[in-house]
Design an enzyme around this catalytic site. Structure first.
Site, PDB file in Angstrom:
ATOM      1  N   ASP A   1      -7.911  -6.214  -6.187  1.00 11.10           N
ATOM      2  CA  ASP A   1      -8.107  -5.180  -4.959  1.00 11.10           C
ATOM      3  C   ASP A   1      -8.726  -4.151  -6.251  1.00 11.10           C
ATOM      4  O   ASP A   1      -8.052  -3.869  -7.138  1.00 11.10           O
ATOM      5  CB  ASP A   1      -6.852  -4.881  -4.926  1.00 11.10           C
ATOM      6  CG  ASP A   1      -6.358  -3.401  -4.315  1.00 11.10           C
ATOM      7  OD1 ASP A   1      -7.369  -3.428  -3.167  1.00 11.10           O
ATOM      8  OD2 ASP A   1      -5.488  -2.461  -3.960  1.00 11.10           O
ATOM      9  N   SER A  48       0.909  -1.631  -0.033  1.00 17.40           N
ATOM     10  CA  SER A  48      -0.001   0.061  -0.308  1.00 17.40           C
ATOM     11  C   SER A  48       1.017   1.409   0.314  1.00 17.40           C
ATOM     12  O   SER A  48       1.868   1.400  -0.782  1.00 17.40           O
ATOM     13  CB  SER A  48      -1.409  -0.089   1.493  1.00 17.40           C
ATOM     14  OG  SER A  48      -2.209   0.944   0.604  1.00 17.40           O
ATOM     15  N   HIS A  62      -5.937  -6.755  -1.456  1.00 15.65           N
ATOM     16  CA  HIS A  62      -5.170  -5.660  -0.911  1.00 15.65           C
ATOM     17  C   HIS A  62      -4.268  -5.782  -0.251  1.00 15.65           C
ATOM     18  O   HIS A  62      -3.068  -5.542  -0.646  1.00 15.65           O
ATOM     19  CB  HIS A  62      -5.647  -4.940  -0.633  1.00 15.65           C
ATOM     20  CG  HIS A  62      -5.290  -2.901  -0.241  1.00 15.65           C
ATOM     21  ND1 HIS A  62      -4.303  -2.361  -1.705  1.00 15.65           N
ATOM     22  CD2 HIS A  62      -4.802  -2.403   0.288  1.00 15.65           C
ATOM     23  CE1 HIS A  62      -3.975  -0.732  -0.940  1.00 15.65           C
ATOM     24  NE2 HIS A  62      -4.048  -1.438  -0.548  1.00 15.65           N
TER      25      HIS A  62
END
Length: 491
Positions: free
Chosen positions: A415, A177, A468
């Site tokens: 994601d 991320s 994710h």
């Protein structure tokens, strides 16, 4: 103690079959509340002070071969989110079972897919003010990309002095991320040190999962992803590009906004971190009509509607990166808790981690400061002030791959927060010759995803059906590609 460490370091260098501990006194974790049994490897934790910043780390020693296995630094994103997210919910040594009552501690069970199976892994709370890291000077909570990289580099230099038995192990950085910013900026600091002839760390490369990278590539990833996943129609897809142009995320015209609103309405109610998973909503808050309230921001910032469908155990999906087309731009970065004060951020529940890490016995066991010193643990903090000042990561990746460092960019292909479409596009944009054309990779006798390899030791890899946080959704497959890549074996 110091003399013992010197001799231990010599043994590690000359006799790799001998592994001598030189860990700082009092850092050994001997037990953890909620777990009954023996650890499969040794754990160490504590603080390293850097310029008045008390940075907390948790080291899980490899279960396979500590003297030879790589040392991997793990960083979660946010910015401002704790790396215990990875420890508790992803690839740490334990799986956490919800306690029987609201205030009961979770029960811990050994995780058969922990990344400590094949690596010595450090979970670092960074930057200062995140998780269990703290400072008595609130000015230390003002930071940004470049300062975070510099401070983390200083942490590593001190950490390896505390653990000299690992000094010759291959060292890698990994994260997901917003760590798509943390990882390459830190890698650049390590590369600079190597270039200056200062090489106390055997740095070999890095890996980034579903990582924030570049405003243009991140900003233009969503609509192609939504179209490819059959979340929006051909008509909506074409309308967005006709109304907004290619850089639709940066077009503020009324006609463009109207087209993007159709995308928002189409994907409302989905779990943006994995479109295949149900979304947890706070009781009484999940009303679809609320998602249609007018606002000055795209609907992606508003509550995503739908029915109340709590997940079984790991219900929280909060704070990993910028949602949808709200790309990271230069300047001050709003933190997730700040966004949540005004806008409902979908799929939030981090009860297990919050209960465990704010327990006094747990903090004592892991040598963390009590709550009255460091403050309560939060998955994503509101304490820090963060500035995105490193710009696009494309030049960083270009430079680091040209310096012969190994790089793995991986993406859970479901994601919607940082879609694979952006990562695939920017890796291709580096312009390297394809060394292995797009192909499937296998795990457990099944197709587990796809990859493409480039010259300069760059690999782009997808994980089929993952969201994710890849190891959370596909733990077996994640350990598989992680092991093969670290071991320099074909994936």
């Amino acid at each position: 103690m110091a003399n013992n460490c010197v001799w231990g370091m010599l043994f590690c260098v000359l006799l790799l079959s001998v592994f001598t501990e030189c860990a700082p006194e009092g850092s050994l974790v001997t037990h953890l509340p909620g777990f009954n049994g023996s650890f499969p490897s040794k754990h160490y934790s504590g603080y390293v002070e850097v310029d008045g910043k008390n940075l907390f780390y948790y080291l899980v020693v490899s279960e396979r071969s500590p003297p030879q296995d790589p040392v991997v630094l793990w960083l979660n994103g946010g910015p401002g989110c704790s790396s215990f997210d990875g420890f508790i919910y992803e690839h740490g040594p334990f799986n956490f079972e919800v306690g029987k009552s609201e205030k009961a501690l979770p029960k811990l069970h050994l995780n058969g897919y922990s990344w400590s199976k094949v690596s010595n892994i450090i979970y670092l709370e960074s930057p200062c003010g995140v998780g269990l890291s703290y400072s008595s000077d609130t000015g230390k909570y003002v930071t940004g990309d470049l300062d975070t990289a510099s401070t983390t580099h200083a942490f590593l230099l001190k950490w390896f002095k505390l653990f000299p038995e690992f000094i010759n192990n291959p060292f890698y950085i990994a994260g997901e991320s917003y760590a798509g910013i943390y990882v390459p900026t830190l890698a650049a600091e390590l590369a600079k040190g190597t270039k200056r002839g200062v090489k106390p760390i055997n740095f070999k490369g890095y890996m980034v999962g579903n990582g924030v990278t570049d405003e243009k590539f991140d900003g233009t990833a969503l609509v192609p992803f939504a179209h490819g996943m059959a979340l929006i129609s051909d008509d909506i897809f074409n309308e967005v590009y006709n109304s907004c142009g290619v850089l639709y995320y940066n077009n503020n015209s009324e006609t463009c906004y109207a087209s993007l609103e159709k995308v928002s309405q189409a994907i409302a109610g989905l779990n943006i971190y994995d479109i295949l998973e149900p979304c947890y909503h706070y009781p009484g808050s999940a009303k679809k009509e609320d998602a249609n309230e007018s606002t000055s921001l795209p609907l992606s910032f508003q509550m995503l509607g739908g029915t109340e469908r709590p997940l079984a155990v790991r219900k929280r999906m909060f704070g990993r990166a910028w949602p949808l087309w709200a790309t990271v731009k230069d300047g001050p970065v709003p933190l997730w808790p700040q966004l949540a004060e005004k806008y409902h951020v979908a799929c939030i529940n981090d009860d297990v981690a919050t209960t465990w890490l704010n327990n006094a016995e747990v903090r004592e066991a892991i040598h963390a400061a009590p709550v009255n010193v460091s403050g309560p643990w939060e998955l994503c903090t509101r304490k820090i002030s963060y500035n995105h000042d490193a710009g696009s990561m494309i030049p960083y990746h270009k430079n680091l791959t040209s310096l012969n460092y190994r790089v793995l960019i991986y993406s859970g292909d479901h994601d919607m927060c940082v879609p694979y479409t952006g990562s695939e596009a920017w890796t291709r944009s580096l312009g390297y010759k394809t060394s292995s054309a797009w192909r499937s990779w296998w795990s457990n006798n099944q197709v587990a995803g796809y990859l493409q390899e480039y010259d300069n030791k760059l690999t782009f890899l997808t994980i089929k059906g993952a969201g994710h946080t890849v190891p959370e959704y596909k733990p077996s497959e994640a350990l598989d590609f992680y092991t093969r890549w670290l071991d320099r074996k074909p994936i």
